[in-house]
Design a protein around this motif. Structure first.
Motif, short mmCIF file in Angstrom:
data_model
loop_
_atom_site.label_atom_id
_atom_site.label_comp_id
_atom_site.label_asym_id
_atom_site.label_seq_id
_atom_site.Cartn_x
_atom_site.Cartn_y
_atom_site.Cartn_z
N LYS A 153 0.83 -1.20 0.00
CA LYS A 153 0.00 0.00 0.00
C LYS A 153 0.87 1.26 0.00
CE LYS A 153 -4.19 -1.89 2.02
NZ LYS A 153 -5.16 -1.81 3.11
N ASP A 154 0.36 2.22 -0.73
CA ASP A 154 1.10 3.48 -0.86
C ASP A 154 0.38 4.59 -0.11
OD1 ASP A 154 3.12 2.51 -2.54
OD2 ASP A 154 1.78 2.64 -4.27
N LEU A 155 1.17 5.47 0.42
CA LEU A 155 0.66 6.72 0.97
C LEU A 155 1.31 7.84 0.16
CD1 LEU A 155 -0.83 8.42 3.15
CD2 LEU A 155 1.29 8.32 4.47
N TYR A 156 0.47 8.63 -0.45
CA TYR A 156 0.99 9.72 -1.29
C TYR A 156 0.98 11.03 -0.50
CZ TYR A 156 0.25 6.42 -5.11
OH TYR A 156 0.28 5.33 -5.92
N ILE A 157 2.05 11.75 -0.65
CA ILE A 157 2.12 13.09 -0.06
C ILE A 157 2.28 14.07 -1.22
CG2 ILE A 157 3.42 14.65 1.44
CD1 ILE A 157 3.92 11.01 1.95
N VAL A 158 1.25 14.88 -1.36
CA VAL A 158 1.27 15.90 -2.41
C VAL A 158 1.40 17.26 -1.73
CG1 VAL A 158 0.04 16.94 -4.35
CG2 VAL A 158 -0.20 14.50 -3.88
N GLY A 159 2.48 17.91 -1.97
CA GLY A 159 2.69 19.21 -1.33
C GLY A 159 3.23 20.22 -2.31
N GLY A 160 3.08 21.45 -1.96
CA GLY A 160 3.61 22.48 -2.85
C GLY A 160 3.35 23.89 -2.36
N GLU A 161 3.72 24.80 -3.21
CA GLU A 161 3.57 26.22 -2.91
C GLU A 161 2.63 26.86 -3.91
OE1 GLU A 161 7.24 28.23 -2.92
OE2 GLU A 161 7.77 27.63 -0.89
N ARG A 162 1.98 27.86 -3.43
CA ARG A 162 1.09 28.63 -4.32
C ARG A 162 1.94 29.55 -5.19
NH1 ARG A 162 -4.36 30.50 -3.85
NH2 ARG A 162 -4.53 29.41 -1.87
#
Lengths: 392, 623
Positions: free
Chosen positions: B169-178
């Motif tokens: 199983k995968d856990l995705y972390i999507v992060g970023g800046e505006r």
């Protein structure tokens, strides 16, 4: 007015005492000690007519106000002393209630109740964690975190309804009433399970009717499952699509979180709905509001009548009296009529949750319409020296 | 327009054109220099943006990877990998983690793509994000631009994805800046330049999507055409926006498309360069050019005026001299020095006038001599005729006296009678000469020329049909509407008598004498024609010379008197003659003659003469 004798006869208390006694003799009720109590509200006046300032915890405010006023009223009107009397009051900060020695129902177990006002929920939980207070009410959405941190919690039956109300009557004239199809679409789009599981962290239960299952026994007959597909179909039939403004109490984080979730649910059903914080007492122009309705009685009929009276002004629904006594079918029918109007969309039932320190004993969560039974509470452990009057 | 003015205008025009060309050249060079400078600034800014973007991208990747590597995240992944993992526990985690890592966007996404927790939109838990499940090497992908949904609406985000795998199983972390105004504010811009960002979040241009470092851009509608062009065909482009009618308010914008993961247009970076400095400098150059041009023109005009005056002075002197010569001042001279063409011309002019004067004097002398000769001849001729009888008569008297002739008395009386008659004849001759020399000035009055003509014709009617000579037929063609003129009727009558006599003499075999009057410009015209033998060109030339005559017994004063009368009336007379056809005298008299008599220049109509060269026997002489 409650009487301490009633509490002594409560089955739960008896069971608790019976269960405790054989285990350890020190568990027996004992007198003395100061019960430290924190509330979110700030009471600025002991005058019963004076409005109290707005605070974070309206529930606690009501309880403490009623407690203090009970003391005052007993003293002034009936010349009969209450279980506690005010011995110190610092407006908006703290108050001190001292046990009435000649209380007719028997002297309270604790000597003094020290009330600290204006403590935020996070601070109360922290104080409970650090054993700086003995008693504080905890918002339902924070219960799980508090419990994980080792705070001892006590829950009442879920008796507070969080509902979405579409404004009607005079209230609706500000923006115009929302059509029944739109109301139905909004009601169908709301995922109550997600609200309970995620926002309330599994405290409370989804609400389909105006009465909880434990009270009416018919709540399961009302659907609490979201039907996004049907909601989309309904919204697609509405041309042009109205823009609905949902108001919530600007000081209520739970209402804000629920309102924002409803916005997401509505957006998924292609309904244009926006959330807007409103301040009590100010002119707010919204189409719908999130409100909390607390049961004032364990009796389903009385509770429903109380609800309909409260909702009449906002929704424009005519409060019709139920027959006395009302059968469960009549109550269900009346409840169903209100729900089917989609003027009121029940969301979740919330319990009242209290955080207790380890030394608090014999605390029983009050039922609908009941005050905090603080006179029945006693403190375990060594008795600390009594706090002198007027001294912190 | 004088020659000097022409020269001056040419000089000024040349000066204006020269100054204009210089100003245009300077402006063009300046514009080119500014364009180059702007291009360099824009390139530098684009490069800076790209560096900043790359740095931010790396930073976002590192921070998201840091979150993925954090113990809490790993614990979450382990927890959620369990069969009954409770995701609700983590619903609020993203907000805190995003704050801790200074990220605007952070989503924890479960193995099935459902949002566990969202920082940018906390209420969106439970909903699915499908694109994160697409097979892609997120670690190699780095960061990318994406249109992200937030509670406030769609936004442009620089995102990175990390994946934590526990079991299957995968856990995705999507992060970023505006990507917004904070990002624009972080760009260091040269003076006069600014950066704007259009977030292509809607299918059509929306003014609210255009922001600068302070917030929504003002007058965003002006960018609609640039944005729409980019939306149709993404690519770098340059456009100019005139904010007001003032050219200095214009801004040159360099548009650079910002593409997403699928090469879709997500944003447009607009780097604006104010044209204010360039336009101001151009205006200063223009003003300077105008000032220099004005001063140059002024100096040039003064210099040109002086120069042209200097250049044209000899020419003007020559022209003046020529005019004086034409006006009769034969002594006019041009004082021009120099060895150039003008000097040579002036010298030639002076020589020419000297020669003309010399020739004129010689001509006058010759004419005078000729006239005196003619006078002498006429006098001799006139005097010789009476002298011969005088001589004969005196000789007869002497012989009669010597012979003592008995008939002396008779001879004496006869001879003295002859002598007196001849002396009378001599006195007449002398009187006529005297009369010519004493021509009176005309006494002007209103005269109807037709009446004068009729009276003259009537005077000669008897002679026209006299017995013993061939008849002469007078023909009068008189204009009845002829206006009266101011003239001396007596002198006119006398002049006409002479002309009629002249015509009669010209027609010894008879003929037609035609007199015609007609209106002329400013006066009247009289024509007297005969059908005589005509005149030769030499006769025409000398016709009006006093004492010149072709007749046996003429004094040569008739036509001279006519010419004198006409001249005294401010008129003119000319003769046209054709051999074998006849002679016509033409007289034009003004309606209002000048108060003083004018001189009577003698001229010959050479042009007319030339025109009549095919008819060599026809001549014209104007007096």
């Amino acid at each position: 007015m409650k009487r301490r004798s009633c509490r002594w006869l409560a089955a739960t208390s008896v069971a608790f005492v019976l269960a405790a006694l054989p285990v350890e003799s020190s568990r027996r009720p004992r007198y003395g000690g100061t019960l430290r109590l924190e509330i979110g509200e700030t009471i600025t006046s002991l005058d019963s007519e004076a409005p109290s300032t707005s605070g974070e915890d309206e529930t606690a405010k009501g309880e403490i106000s009623s407690l203090i006023r009970e003391v005052l009223e007993t003293k002034s009107q009936f010349s009969v002393p209450g279980p506690f009397h005010v011995t110190a009051f610092e407006a908006g900060k703290r108050a001190m209630l001292t046990a009435t020695e000649d209380y007719p129902q028997g002297r309270p177990f604790v000597d003094v109740i020290e009330i600290t006002m204006g403590r935020a929920a996070r601070e109360r939980i922290l104080d409970l964690e650090l054993n700086k207070t003995d008693f504080a009410e905890i918002p339902a959405e924070d219960v799980r975190r508090a419990a994980e941190r080792g705070v001892r919690v006590s829950r009442s039956q879920p008796d507070e309804l969080l509902a979405l109300v579409f404004l009607g009557g005079l209230e609706a004239k500000k923006r115009g009433p929302v059509g029944v199809r739109v109301r139905e679409a909004v009601a169908l789009s709301i995922d109550r399970g997600a609200i309970v599981n995620f926002i309330l962290q599994k405290e409370g239960e989804p609400a389909g009717g105006l009465l909880p299952q434990w009270s009416s026994g018919t709540a399961f007959l009302f659907s609490t499952v979201a039907d996004t597909v049907h909601a989309k179909e309904l919204s697609a039939q509405i041309v042009p699509s109205p823009k609905i403004v949902l108001g919530y109490d600007s000081g209520d984080s739970l209402e804000q979180a629920v309102a924002e979730r409803i916005v997401v649910n509505a957006r998924e059903a292609r309904i244009q709905l926006t959330a807007q914080a409103v301040k009590p007492g100010l002119e707010n122009v919204t189409d719908a509001r999130l409100i909390r309705l607390r049961m004032q009685s364990k009796s389903p009929a009385a509770a429903l009548e109380s609800f309909t009276e409260s909702l009449a002004v906002m929704t424009g629904l005519e409060p019709t009296a139920l027959p006395d006594p009302a059968s469960p079918e009549e109550i269900y029918e009346r409840e169903g009529a209100i729900v089917k109007s989609y003027r009121v969309v029940p969301l979740v039932w919330l319990p009242r949750v209290y955080g207790l320190s380890a030394r608090v004993r014999d605390w029983t969560p009050p039922g609908p319409g009941e005050s905090w039974p603080l006179a029945d509470v006693w403190l375990d452990g060594p008795v600390e020296p009594a706090v002198e009057e007027g001294k912190e | 327009v004088t020659f000097r003015t022409k020269l001056f205008l040419i000089f000024t025009l040349a000066l204006v054109v020269s100054v204009g060309l210089v100003a245009a050249a300077v402006t063009a060079v300046t514009r080119r220099a500014f364009d180059e400078m702007n291009r360099q600034h824009t390139d530098a800014l684009v490069a800076q943006f790209q560096r900043e973007f790359a740095q931010r991208s790396d930073d976002v990747v590192h921070r998201v990877q840091g979150i993925a590597d954090a113990e809490g995240t790993v614990r979450m992944a382990i927890d959620l990998s369990r069969p009954k993992g409770d995701v609700s526990v983590y619903v609020n985690d993203a907000t805190g983690v995003a704050k801790a890592h200074q990220l605007d966007f952070l989503d924890f996404i479960s193995n099935d793509g459902s949002i566990i927790s969202s920082a940018e939109w906390p209420a969106r838990f439970g909903y699915k994000i499908d694109w994160v499940l697409q097979p892609e090497d997120w670690a190699a992908r780095g960061s990318f631009l994406m249109k992200a949904d937030t509670q406030e609406g769609p936004a442009l985000a620089l995102l990175s994805v990390s994946r934590v795998r526990v079991g299957d199983k995968d856990l995705y972390i999507v992060g970023g800046e505006r990507l917004g105004r904070e990002f624009l504010a972080s760009l260091v811009l040269p003076t006069g330049m600014r950066a704007l960002l259009y977030m292509n979040l809607d299918p059509a241009f929306q003014a609210v999507n255009l922001i600068d470092s302070t917030g929504p851009a003002t007058q965003a509608d002006q960018f609609a055409s640039i944005v729409e062009k980019e939306q149709q065909q993404p690519g770098e482009q340059i456009a100019k926006i005139n904010w007001t009618t003032d050219a200095a308010s214009a801004e040159m914008f360099h548009a650079m498309p910002l593409l997403g993961r699928q090469k879709e247009l997500l944003g447009i970076l607009l780097i604006g360069s104010s044209q204010h400095d360039m336009v101001t400098l151009q205006r200063q150059i223009m003003l300077l050019s105008v000032c220099v041009a004005a001063i140059g023109l002024l100096l040039g005009a003064l210099l040109g005026w002086w120069g042209t005056a200097r250049v044209t002075k000899p020419v003007r002197q020559l022209a003046e001299g020529a005019r004086e010569v034409a006006g009769g001042n034969w002594n006019a001279r041009v004082n021009v020095r120099g060895r150039n063409e003008i000097g040579q011309l002036a010298k030639a002019f002076n020589q020419m006038t000297e020669q003309l004067v010399d020739q004129r004097e010689r001509l006058i002398q010759a004419e005078r001599v000729a006239a005196w000769r003619e006078v002498a001849r006429r006098l001799a001729h006139e005097l010789k005729n009476p002298l011969f009888p005088l001589q004969t008569t005196v000789e007869n008297l002497q012989r009669a006296k010597e012979r003592n002739h008995g008939e002396f008395e008779e001879v004496f009386h006869e001879s003295t009678g002859i002598l007196l008659a001849e002396i009378e004849n001599l006195k007449n001759i002398v009187g006529r000469f005297s009369e010519f020399s004493k021509m009176p000035h005309p006494e002007l009055s209103s005269v109807q020329l037709n009446e004068v003509v009729r009276s003259v014709v009537k005077l000669f009617e008897a002679q026209f049909g006299a017995v013993g000579r061939p008849p002469i037929t007078p023909e009068l063609h008189l204009d009845d509407h002829l206006q009266p003129i101011e003239a001396d009727a007596t002198l006119l009558h006398r002049a006409l008598e002479n002309l009629v006599l002249n015509a009669m003499d010209a027609m010894p075999s008879g003929g037609v004498l035609m007199l015609r009057t007609s209106p002329a410009e400013g006066g009247v015209h009289l024509e007297i024609s005969d059908t005589g033998t005509g005149l030769t060109s030499e006769e025409c030339e000398r016709l009006f010379t006093p004492y010149y005559t072709t007749k046996q017994h003429g004094t040569g004063l008739g036509l001279a008197i006519v010419q004198s009368v006409v001249s005294d009336h401010g008129g003119r007379i000319w003769v046209e003659s054709e051999a074998g056809v006849g002679t016509s005298f033409h007289i034009e008299l003004p309606k209002h003659p000048p108060r003083r008599a004018v001189s009577f220049p003698i001229s010959f109509d050479y042009e007319k003469q030339k025109d009549r060269e095919p008819e060599p026997e026809k001549h014209k002489q104007e007096a």
